[in-house]
Design an enzyme around this catalytic site. Sequence first.
Site, short mmCIF file in Angstrom:
data_model
loop_
_atom_site.label_atom_id
_atom_site.label_comp_id
_atom_site.label_asym_id
_atom_site.label_seq_id
_atom_site.Cartn_x
_atom_site.Cartn_y
_atom_site.Cartn_z
N GLU A 82 -7.22 -11.85 1.83
CA GLU A 82 -8.14 -10.72 1.96
C GLU A 82 -8.87 -10.51 0.63
O GLU A 82 -8.25 -10.10 -0.36
CB GLU A 82 -7.37 -9.44 2.34
CG GLU A 82 -6.66 -9.54 3.68
CD GLU A 82 -5.81 -8.32 3.99
OE1 GLU A 82 -5.39 -8.19 5.15
OE2 GLU A 82 -5.54 -7.52 3.07
N HIS A 128 0.83 -1.21 0.00
CA HIS A 128 0.00 0.00 0.00
C HIS A 128 0.86 1.27 0.00
O HIS A 128 0.47 2.28 -0.58
CB HIS A 128 -0.90 0.04 1.24
CG HIS A 128 -2.18 -0.71 1.10
ND1 HIS A 128 -3.27 -0.23 0.41
CD2 HIS A 128 -2.56 -1.92 1.60
CE1 HIS A 128 -4.27 -1.10 0.49
NE2 HIS A 128 -3.86 -2.14 1.20
N ASP A 145 -7.69 -1.36 -1.46
CA ASP A 145 -8.69 -2.20 -0.80
C ASP A 145 -10.05 -1.71 -1.26
O ASP A 145 -10.36 -0.52 -1.15
CB ASP A 145 -8.60 -2.07 0.72
CG ASP A 145 -7.32 -2.62 1.30
OD1 ASP A 145 -6.66 -3.45 0.64
OD2 ASP A 145 -6.96 -2.21 2.43
N HIS A 157 -8.25 -6.92 -1.15
CA HIS A 157 -6.90 -6.36 -1.35
C HIS A 157 -6.35 -6.72 -2.74
O HIS A 157 -6.20 -7.89 -3.07
CB HIS A 157 -5.98 -6.91 -0.26
CG HIS A 157 -4.55 -6.45 -0.36
ND1 HIS A 157 -3.99 -5.58 0.54
CD2 HIS A 157 -3.58 -6.75 -1.25
CE1 HIS A 157 -2.73 -5.36 0.20
NE2 HIS A 157 -2.46 -6.07 -0.88
#
Length: 284
Positions: free
Chosen positions: A258, A169, A176, A261
């Site tokens: 996730e 990130h 996300d 993500h």
Amino acid sequence: MWRPGHGRRRYAGSGEPAGRRSCRTALALLLVVVAAVGLDRSATGATPSATAHREARLVVLSDVDPRILTDIRYATAHNFVGRPIAGYSEPLCLLTRTAAEALRRAQDAALAHGRSLKVYDCYRPQRAVDEFVEWARQPGPGRMRAEFHPRVAKSDLFAKGYIGAPTSHSGGSTVDLTLVDVPPRSQPAFDPGQPLVSCIAPPQQRFADNSVDMGTGFDCFDPLAHTGSKEVTGAARDNRRMLGRLMSDAGFVNYDSEWWHFRYRDEPWPGRYFDLPVARSSTR
């Protein structure tokens, strides 16, 4: 070890006395790693350098595609820490231009299916990651556990790969996000005085996010949030698959723990971790 295509480092062990020693060792290792890959801070560490501004070349996503919805959770108290996170000066999605343009292509495809993208987090400054590390080191379960990690101890979140340091990130090309129906339903503001509801509860009981059902809430640190969880069936499974196809076709790679993500495959700054604040000023 590094998880392929994710940019997160996993550390084992924290919580008990030996775990606290491991966490201190991990934090020291983190500082070495960050220094080695060239974290962009000024000499004082207080203000990002002019070089970082030039190199990151971040844009505000809404300037590239105002159709994409935003719900920047780390600029609010509705996140797993329970307070606005360091570095989130404004509730904006910042991305490298290449990632933002790829996300615009994904939005075009989503709209063709009667859906829209909604982003929860985009570029994340290194100071925010540092806050997550410090939060994880503190004793106690964390006051937001009942919603965000009801079945996983805070001391295990790094070891199980739910929180990473460093994270892709911070390079500006990871996002996300979720899908919402078009037109989107209204979403109530988070009320910190209301009882927390588990992110793995049925969708009608969870926080009234206007996302389509994805099987869990966002930032749900639980095996049920693993993208390919076999416990997720029906509409939620179909929605995850649609999001995965849309993002893959646009050039993004999912992190399999996730469902929300995605990292842009051809990110311009692999292995770089910037510390500019999340603010429009960081795009100039």
